[in-house]
Write a protein that holds these residues in place. Structure first.
Motif, PDB file in Angstrom:
ATOM      1  N   ASP A   1       0.901  -1.146  -0.057  1.00 38.37           N
ATOM      2  CA  ASP A   1      -0.008   0.045  -0.111  1.00 38.37           C
ATOM      3  C   ASP A   1       0.962   1.423   0.041  1.00 38.37           C
ATOM      4  OD1 ASP A   1      -2.028  -1.631   0.241  1.00 38.37           O
ATOM      5  OD2 ASP A   1      -2.265  -1.445   2.179  1.00 38.37           O
ATOM      6  N   ILE A   2       0.262   2.455  -0.440  1.00 37.51           N
ATOM      7  CA  ILE A   2       1.022   3.800  -0.591  1.00 37.51           C
ATOM      8  C   ILE A   2       1.329   4.091   0.864  1.00 37.51           C
ATOM      9  CG2 ILE A   2       1.048   5.999  -1.515  1.00 37.51           C
ATOM     10  CD1 ILE A   2      -0.690   5.098  -3.709  1.00 37.51           C
ATOM     11  N   ALA A   3       2.772   4.513   1.104  1.00 37.62           N
ATOM     12  CA  ALA A   3       3.007   4.979   2.356  1.00 37.62           C
ATOM     13  C   ALA A   3       2.766   6.442   2.109  1.00 37.62           C
ATOM     14  CB  ALA A   3       4.363   4.532   2.876  1.00 37.62           C
ATOM     15  N   TYR A   4       3.565   7.122   1.301  1.00 36.24           N
ATOM     16  CA  TYR A   4       3.734   8.508   1.107  1.00 36.24           C
ATOM     17  C   TYR A   4       3.822   8.985  -0.479  1.00 36.24           C
ATOM     18  CZ  TYR A   4       8.742   8.669   0.711  1.00 36.24           C
ATOM     19  OH  TYR A   4      10.044   8.323   0.697  1.00 36.24           O
ATOM     20  N   ILE A   5       3.469  10.235  -0.851  1.00 30.05           N
ATOM     21  CA  ILE A   5       3.899  10.531  -2.007  1.00 30.05           C
ATOM     22  C   ILE A   5       4.538  11.763  -1.988  1.00 30.05           C
ATOM     23  CG2 ILE A   5       2.640  11.765  -4.110  1.00 30.05           C
ATOM     24  CD1 ILE A   5       0.199  10.238  -3.625  1.00 30.05           C
TER      25      ILE A   5
ATOM     26  N   SER B   1       9.198  18.101 -13.060  1.00 27.88           N
ATOM     27  CA  SER B   1       9.583  17.484 -14.383  1.00 27.88           C
ATOM     28  C   SER B   1      10.470  18.817 -15.225  1.00 27.88           C
ATOM     29  CB  SER B   1       8.901  17.047 -15.505  1.00 27.88           C
ATOM     30  OG  SER B   1       7.767  17.895 -15.934  1.00 27.88           O
ATOM     31  N   LYS B   2      10.923  18.280 -16.276  1.00 27.38           N
ATOM     32  CA  LYS B   2      11.742  19.298 -16.773  1.00 27.38           C
ATOM     33  C   LYS B   2      10.714  20.274 -17.563  1.00 27.38           C
ATOM     34  CE  LYS B   2      15.208  19.501 -20.857  1.00 27.38           C
ATOM     35  NZ  LYS B   2      15.781  18.540 -21.866  1.00 27.38           N
ATOM     36  N   GLU B   3       9.640  19.859 -17.947  1.00 28.80           N
ATOM     37  CA  GLU B   3       8.797  20.945 -18.463  1.00 28.80           C
ATOM     38  C   GLU B   3       8.028  21.793 -17.359  1.00 28.80           C
ATOM     39  OE1 GLU B   3       8.624  17.634 -19.268  1.00 28.80           O
ATOM     40  OE2 GLU B   3       9.850  17.925 -21.168  1.00 28.80           O
ATOM     41  N   GLY B   4       8.404  21.454 -16.093  1.00 31.62           N
ATOM     42  CA  GLY B   4       7.617  22.305 -15.050  1.00 31.62           C
ATOM     43  C   GLY B   4       6.478  21.623 -14.566  1.00 31.62           C
ATOM     44  N   SER B   5       5.942  20.677 -15.068  1.00 29.11           N
ATOM     45  CA  SER B   5       4.715  19.734 -14.316  1.00 29.11           C
ATOM     46  C   SER B   5       5.228  19.067 -13.127  1.00 29.11           C
ATOM     47  CB  SER B   5       4.032  19.052 -15.314  1.00 29.11           C
ATOM     48  OG  SER B   5       4.855  18.052 -15.972  1.00 29.11           O
ATOM     49  N   ALA B   6       4.385  19.079 -12.186  1.00 25.62           N
ATOM     50  CA  ALA B   6       4.328  18.493 -10.849  1.00 25.62           C
ATOM     51  C   ALA B   6       3.916  17.161 -10.983  1.00 25.62           C
ATOM     52  CB  ALA B   6       4.014  19.294  -9.706  1.00 25.62           C
ATOM     53  N   MET B   7       4.684  16.158 -10.687  1.00 26.89           N
ATOM     54  CA  MET B   7       4.212  14.596 -10.434  1.00 26.89           C
ATOM     55  C   MET B   7       4.514  14.097  -9.071  1.00 26.89           C
ATOM     56  SD  MET B   7       5.736  13.316 -14.110  1.00 26.89           S
ATOM     57  CE  MET B   7       7.459  13.758 -13.558  1.00 26.89           C
ATOM     58  N   GLY B   8       3.616  13.106  -8.599  1.00 24.13           N
ATOM     59  CA  GLY B   8       3.392  12.722  -7.217  1.00 24.13           C
ATOM     60  C   GLY B   8       4.020  11.268  -7.552  1.00 24.13           C
ATOM     61  N   ILE B   9       5.248  10.670  -6.871  1.00 20.07           N
ATOM     62  CA  ILE B   9       5.698   9.621  -7.172  1.00 20.07           C
ATOM     63  C   ILE B   9       5.367   8.924  -5.945  1.00 20.07           C
ATOM     64  CG2 ILE B   9       7.972   8.454  -6.900  1.00 20.07           C
ATOM     65  CD1 ILE B   9       9.220  10.870  -8.422  1.00 20.07           C
ATOM     66  N   THR B  10       4.741   7.586  -5.893  1.00 18.54           N
ATOM     67  CA  THR B  10       4.256   7.139  -4.810  1.00 18.54           C
ATOM     68  C   THR B  10       5.226   5.987  -4.302  1.00 18.54           C
ATOM     69  OG1 THR B  10       3.373   5.065  -6.608  1.00 18.54           O
ATOM     70  CG2 THR B  10       1.994   6.901  -5.845  1.00 18.54           C
ATOM     71  N   ILE B  11       5.279   5.768  -2.918  1.00 17.36           N
ATOM     72  CA  ILE B  11       6.328   5.183  -2.092  1.00 17.36           C
ATOM     73  C   ILE B  11       5.350   4.168  -1.292  1.00 17.36           C
ATOM     74  CG2 ILE B  11       8.353   4.894  -0.708  1.00 17.36           C
ATOM     75  CD1 ILE B  11       8.802   6.332  -3.195  1.00 17.36           C
ATOM     76  N   SER B  12       5.611   2.853  -1.670  1.00 19.75           N
ATOM     77  CA  SER B  12       4.871   1.898  -0.641  1.00 19.75           C
ATOM     78  C   SER B  12       5.689   1.788   0.544  1.00 19.75           C
ATOM     79  CB  SER B  12       4.592   0.521  -1.382  1.00 19.75           C
ATOM     80  OG  SER B  12       6.243  -0.007  -1.455  1.00 19.75           O
ATOM     81  N   HIS B  13       4.837   1.088   1.471  1.00 21.49           N
ATOM     82  CA  HIS B  13       5.439   0.872   2.727  1.00 21.49           C
ATOM     83  C   HIS B  13       6.529  -0.106   2.896  1.00 21.49           C
ATOM     84  CE1 HIS B  13       2.450   2.680   5.703  1.00 21.49           C
ATOM     85  NE2 HIS B  13       1.567   2.728   4.574  1.00 21.49           N
ATOM     86  N   ALA B  14       6.367  -1.184   1.925  1.00 23.88           N
ATOM     87  CA  ALA B  14       7.474  -2.095   1.666  1.00 23.88           C
ATOM     88  C   ALA B  14       8.691  -1.418   1.278  1.00 23.88           C
ATOM     89  CB  ALA B  14       6.940  -3.348   0.662  1.00 23.88           C
ATOM     90  N   SER B  15       8.523  -0.421   0.074  1.00 21.12           N
ATOM     91  CA  SER B  15       9.796  -0.004  -0.470  1.00 21.12           C
ATOM     92  C   SER B  15      10.535   0.851   0.654  1.00 21.12           C
ATOM     93  CB  SER B  15       9.324   1.084  -1.650  1.00 21.12           C
ATOM     94  OG  SER B  15       8.805   0.247  -2.633  1.00 21.12           O
ATOM     95  N   MET B  16       9.481   1.687   1.343  1.00 22.03           N
ATOM     96  CA  MET B  16      10.061   2.530   2.465  1.00 22.03           C
ATOM     97  C   MET B  16      11.137   1.744   3.346  1.00 22.03           C
ATOM     98  SD  MET B  16       8.072   5.228   4.722  1.00 22.03           S
ATOM     99  CE  MET B  16       7.066   3.993   5.615  1.00 22.03           C
ATOM    100  N   LEU B  17      10.464   0.624   3.719  1.00 23.99           N
ATOM    101  CA  LEU B  17      11.114  -0.307   4.660  1.00 23.99           C
ATOM    102  C   LEU B  17      12.464  -0.681   4.073  1.00 23.99           C
ATOM    103  CD1 LEU B  17      11.434  -1.749   7.493  1.00 23.99           C
ATOM    104  CD2 LEU B  17      10.025  -3.417   6.496  1.00 23.99           C
TER     105      LEU B  17
END
Length: 1184
Positions: A506-510, A515-531
């Motif tokens: 599950d998603i832990a935080y975003i 980006s290079k063009e200036g748009s903001a993107m949210g990268i999802t980090i899961s609980h498993a990836s965080m650990l």
């Protein structure tokens, strides 16, 4: 040339001037599609009938088929002369290092070669240019050939030869040497004149020669008047030919058809056209009409045969060390927090400092656990909307905290995790026009964020609406702002306990990324990836419990978050957070805290190390022997090595060991990619590589063993993270594995990476689900890899080297350049004397389907204009020497005007957007398109098949109108609309003054937005009457006299305009001169007054004094002004008879404007045009 045709002898007869003029007009009508080919031939035969007897039985079109190569000799002479002319190419380029000493050495060598320093353009009228010698109707290369024919026909004479084109081209070539743009490269003509062939009816020799010059061949291209193209001999920039076309000599009995097939001239062209039509299908494929043939028209850059190419074998996937098994390792990050919060509640977790460097609060693990519990309970149980919980597990919540408050951010972050909510940390919006704020709002909206957590102090500093609530920022969703200070939190119920689960997918935080063009993107980090990431960092950095870590980075994202908020809690470490505001005041503060807290680890950027070097002289009692790791978070920046080396040289005598400096590479998508480990943690010796910058531009790795200056020295960023697999793939197209000596994008396969871009499935698949393949197309793994956006290679001892980032990549003419490299080169040119705090932005813009480099810098407030252009010229030379690339635009802006990133850096994407929108407002600009735009359109050539463009041109020549735009018809006058019954605009004002006298017509606003003055219908009418009376009595003007109105925009200008109409005079509106710049603005006023033959000047009392002042006398002759009347205090008099124009064709007013080249143009507007345009605007307003 045969003098006979069809057995009839023809004598050469000179044509009168009026016949030649009629022939030229006829050619013009044909070229513009006003008549058909058949009508043209009939009218032409009729004009020539008395001079050429029409041969019976011969089609007039066949008389024009015999072509005479009359200009082939002249063309050959011109071509030969241009070939023999010296090209004067540039000498072999010098190469220079990007460090200051080497750049100065390169510039010194430029000086030794005595190359002329480019100078700023003084005036557009001083320098000679191509346009100066361009004949009429040939200034635009995009116009059709009709305009070029027009010039040739009108100026042709019976005995004129095509050699007359050569002197004109010679003047253009000579004029091109004085270029108005500043550049270190020489510009030389690359075009050849394309002489015209004959296409007229050939009868007698003299008449045939006349017509050969009077009409251009349909197949010939317009002459190339473009000069100043750059030609280089070195292999990095292949020569680009931009010759438009070479005239073809035609045999008198051979005609070339549209398909390029030579046929006998006795065959009718109409029959041949019919045959060609039958060959091709009746209806072309639909796709032909949707092909962007613009790219096909551009010159294709041919690869240099001498360019370096990778020669190594195909690389293999590099595997990192396995993740070690740790006994009693918590199953999740929340489990670790619960353990330390309950078993070690007094242990310090985080210490926050104020702007003076004093510790204002120390958060213990017990306090962090209890406050996080309160916040989690309050968010889930106390926030309601319409008797329903406002938040549910899985909802996204924005965290809005300043960089100076890490304690409350940490409580909010872990409180959201305990409540099973997804925190989205963002920056504090200070104003409604923050750089990138709208993109952040779009991210929040796409994530479905409805609640924002903040502190009481931060919430008070946010912009407020009149209701006292926080304003809704542009592009942001409507948010509920919740303050998480202690008094606003509820104590959890005794029966409420959070669910501390094991790490899941599950998603832990975003974490947001721009980006290079200036748009903001949210990268999802899961609980498993965080650990898993905490586990990998703990193993690679050797973290242990109760260690002290000094964090100088932003704790809300990237390495500052990973080390200072997540991994520190996993290992029960004590973090000392250094705010950015403190670093600005005291750059040595982080070193002082390392000494006072005996910190074992410090996380910094190379910028922080550089700042501390500038201030270290004031600090003597510094001892860094306690540090075992100095993690350089931006070690992926190739230029961080200079800061690391300089920092080590200064502080090695103060206890800093060389092996302590540990650069690392990371990205928002893949988290930490690689980090250098000290020898006691099993790391190999550090490595450095001296690489050729020229080879790097071709993505090839070549160690520069010679002592050349144009090199890039990079340091390794250590080994890959434990449990990760790394490979390098090609940047463009299919992700093929690179060769061992090739630069590509680093990809990571690990359980400790991001999982997706939130809500963006398309680019998520391209970035987070990449499957690298071998050269044979075989996948290297069944597990997807994540693209890091880092450009680099794998060196000896499995060390990772990074040479740039994908966001800063600029591809110019096939070669790749890094924005950071160009910035470093520009900074090395007298950085302290000119650039304000080293604030330089480099990015690329697309021109003609290729990247062009733009450099924007903030200049110091005390820099003069001469210093500015001198510095820009030296920067152009340095970049040209070191990178072998031209700069499209170099702009200087005043200090502190570029948009800033949250931590003080330059917001690159926002700067680029302002540049494209024309909102950058530079104070000095240097445009050098001739040095970098080398893919100009190809020479014109006959196409083998008919395409969409040919069809459109053919229809236009045939007289068909493909498309047009026209305004709607003005509706008929109706009985109930009295205003439309009046024929003149002045009549409408009089009628309005009688029917609706108090209706406000104009409001004048001042700089503060408040109303300065108004004008109703009757007020405007009365003012106009007073002005008309003054014109007739004081000015003694007659009907039709011209009156110059020198007013700033406002009600007075409008009143005097109608006053002139009331008096029967013709008004001319003139912009008043600027009081601070009379020398340049007053001559324009004088010129308009003289050209318009104004008999009187109406103005205000202040401007009248300015026109007659001593300062004005230095710019113009003030004695030659016409009568000047001020309208500030006009007596209240009425006009006996208001003038009414006798006809609608009478002149209403004159509108003068001055072009950028200094040409004054006036437009006449008549009474009828004035009224109908006003009625059209009225209809549009009524529709709205």
């Amino acid at each position: 040339m045969a003098a006979e045709r069809g057995g009839c002898s023809l004598e050469a007869v000179p044509l009168p001037p009026e016949v030649r003029e009629s022939l030229a007009e006829l050619e013009l009508e044909l070229s513009e599609g006003d008549i058909t080919q058949k009508g043209y031939e009939k009218k032409r035969a009729k004009l020539l009938a008395r001079y050429i007897p029409l041969i019976q039985g011969v089609d007039p079109s066949l008389q024009a088929e015999n072509r005479i190569p009359g200009s082939s000799q002249a063309t050959a002479a011109v071509s030969k002369q241009q070939k023999s002319r010296s090209t004067n190419s540039r000498d072999e380029r010098f190469r220079s290092d990007v460090h200051t000493e080497a750049v100065q050495a390169a510039l010194a060598k430029y000086k030794e070669r005595k190359m002329p320093m480019p100078s700023k353009r003084r005036s557009v009228l001083v320098h000679s240019s191509v346009e100066t010698y361009t004949p009429p109707d040939t200034s635009s290369a995009s116009e059709d050939e009709g305009s070029l024919r027009r010039q040739g026909r009108i100026t042709s004479t019976p005995f004129q030869s095509h050699s007359s084109v050569e002197p004109w081209l010679n003047r253009v070539i000579q004029g091109s040497s004085t270029s108005s743009s500043a550049s270190s490269t020489s510009s030389h003509p690359g075009g050849k004149p394309a002489a015209a062939s004959s296409a007229a009816a050939a009868a007698a020799t003299v008449l045939a020669d006349l017509m050969a010059h009077a009409q251009l061949d349909n197949h010939s291209a317009p002459p190339d008047v473009t000069t100043g193209l750059v030609e280089h001999l070195h292999h990095e920039r292949p020569q680009v030919a931009s010759v438009r076309g070479i005239p073809r000599g035609y045999n008198s009995s051979i005609l070339e058809t549209a398909d390029g097939v030579p046929v006998n001239s006795r065959v009718s062209s109409k029959i041949q056209q019919l045959l060609n039509t039958l060959k091709r299908p009746k209806r072309p494929p639909l796709k032909e009409f949707f092909v962007d043939d613009f790219e096909e028209l551009l010159e294709v850059q041919q690869p240099d045969p001498n360019q370096p190419k990778p020669e190594g074998g195909q690389m293999t996937v590099l595997k990192g060390e396995p993740l070690g098994v740790v006994t009693n390792w918590p199953p999740s990050l929340l489990a670790a927090l619960q353990r330390w919060g309950t078993t070690q509640p007094k242990t310090p977790c985080l210490t926050a400092l104020d702007t003076t460097g004093k510790a204002i609060y120390t958060l213990t693990y017990g306090k962090l656990w209890s406050r996080s519990l309160k916040l989690a309970y309050t968010l889930l149980n106390k926030l309601t909307s319409k008797n329903e919980p406002l938040l549910k597990p899985g909802h996204r919540v924005a965290l809005v905290f300043p960089n100076s408050d890490p304690v409350m951010f940490m409580v909010a972050f872990y409180g959201c995790l305990l409540a099973d909510l997804v925190p989205v940390p963002i920056e504090v919006p200070l104003t409604r026009k923050d750089a990138g704020s709208q993109q952040i709002g779009f991210l929040l909206g796409s994530c479905g964020v409805t609640l924002a957590l903040t502190t009481d102090v931060c919430q008070k500093g946010l912009p407020k609406a009149q209701t006292g609530e926080v304003v809704t920022f542009k592009g942001w969703p409507r948010l509920v702002w919740f303050v998480i200070d202690g008094k606003h939190l509820a104590k959890p119920a005794k029966d409420w306990h959070p669910q501390v689960r094991d790490a899941s997918a599950d998603i832990a935080y975003i974490e947001y990324k721009t980006s290079k063009e200036g748009s903001a993107m949210g990268i999802t980090i899961s609980h498993a990836s965080m650990l898993a990431h905490c586990h990998a960092l703990t193993q690679s950095c050797g973290y242990s419990e109760a260690e002290t870590l000094t964090n100088v980075l932003d704790f809300k994202r990237e390495a500052g978050l990973w080390h200072g908020v997540l991994t520190s809690v996993m290992n029960r470490m004590h973090v000392v957070s250094i705010p950015y505001a403190l670093m600005k005041v005291n750059p040595l503060s982080w070193i002082q805290k390392v000494c006072s807290y005996k910190a074992r680890v410090a996380v910094v950027k190379s910028r922080d190390m550089h700042w501390s070097l500038l201030a270290q002289r004031d600090q003597r009692d510094v001892n860094l022997s306690s540090l075992r790791m100095l993690i350089v978070a931006d070690g992926a920046n190739p230029w961080s090595i200079s800061s690391c080396d300089a920092f080590l040289n200064v502080f090695q005598s103060r206890g800093l060991r060389p092996e302590v400096i540990c650069p690392c590479a990371s990205s928002s998508e893949a988290l930490t990619v690689a980090i250098r480990r000290p020898p006691d943690l099993g790391g190999p010796p550090p490595g450095k590589a001296v690489l050729s910058m020229n080879c790097l531009s071709y993505s090839v790795i070549r160690v520069d063993t010679e002592e050349k200056l144009s090199v890039l020295t990079v340091q390794d960023v250590g080994q890959v993270m434990p449990g990760a697999n790394v490979c390098v793939v090609k940047v463009d197209g299919t992700p093929y594995l690179c060769k061992t000596d090739e630069v590509g994008e680093i990809c990571v396969n690990s359980g400790a990476t991001g999982t997706a871009y939130y809500g963006l499935l398309g680019i998520t698949k391209n970035v987070f689900e990449t499957i690298p393949v071998t050269a044979a197309g075989v996948p290297v793994s069944d597990q997807p890899f994540t693209r890091t956006g880092l450009l680099g290679f794998i060196g000896p001892d499995s060390l990772v080297f990074v040479v740039g980032k994908l966001d800063g990549l600029m591809v110019v003419n096939i070669r790749k350049h890094n924005a950071d490299d160009v910035v470093a080169t520009a900074l090395a040119v007298e950085p302290m004397k000119f650039v304000y705090r080293g604030r330089i932005a480099v990015f690329s813009v697309t021109v003609l389907h290729d990247d062009r480099i733009v450099l924007v810098a903030e200049q110091r407030p005390d820099a003069s204009e001469e210093d500015s252009f001198q510095w820009m010229s030296r920067v152009l030379q340095a970049i040209d020497s070191i990178h072998q690339v031209g700069v499209y635009c170099l702009a200087l802006v005043p200090a502190n005007t570029l948009p800033k990133a949250p931590l003080g850096g330059i917001h690159i994407s926002e700067t680029k957007q302002r540049f494209l929108e024309g909102a950058l407002h530079p104070c000095n600009v240097l445009m050098c398109p001739h040095t970098c735009v080398t893919n100009l359109p190809k020479p014109r050539q006959k196409q083998p098949d008919v395409g969409p463009a040919s069809m459109i041109v053919g229809n236009l020549v045939a007289g068909k109108r493909i498309a047009q735009a026209s305004g709607r018809d003005v509706t008929q006058l109706e009985d109930n609309d009295q205003a439309r019954k009046f024929l003149y605009l002045a009549d409408v004002l009089q009628w309005r003054a009688q029917t609706t006298p108090d209706h406000p017509l104009f409001l004048l606003l001042n700089s503060k937005g408040t109303v300065a003055s108004t004008a109703s219908c009757v007020q405007l009418h009365k003012k106009a009457e007073r002005v008309a009376a003054a014109l007739m009595e004081k000015g003694r003007l007659n009907v039709g006299d011209h009156v110059a109105l020198v007013y700033p925009p406002g009600v007075d200008l409008i009143a005097t305009f109608y006053g002139c109409l009331y008096a029967g005079c013709t008004p001319i509106t003139v912009r008043p001169p600027h009081p601070q710049n009379l020398a340049t603005t007053l001559p324009t006023v004088k010129m308009i007054v003289e050209v318009s033959k104004s008999a009187c000047i109406l103005t205000t009392q202040g401007i009248m004094k300015l026109l007659k002042s001593k300062e004005a006398a230095t710019a113009v002759d003030i004695k030659t002004w016409p009568t000047i009347l001020d309208t500030d205090d006009i007596p209240k008099k009425k006009v006996a008879n208001i003038f009414r124009p006798p006809s609608p064709d009478m002149l209403a007013y004159l509108d003068f404007s001055v072009s950028t080249t200094g040409i004054l143009a006036g437009v006449k507007t008549f009474q009828e045009c004035q009224l109908w345009s006003s009625l059209g605007l009225l209809e549009d307003a009524l529709d709205i």
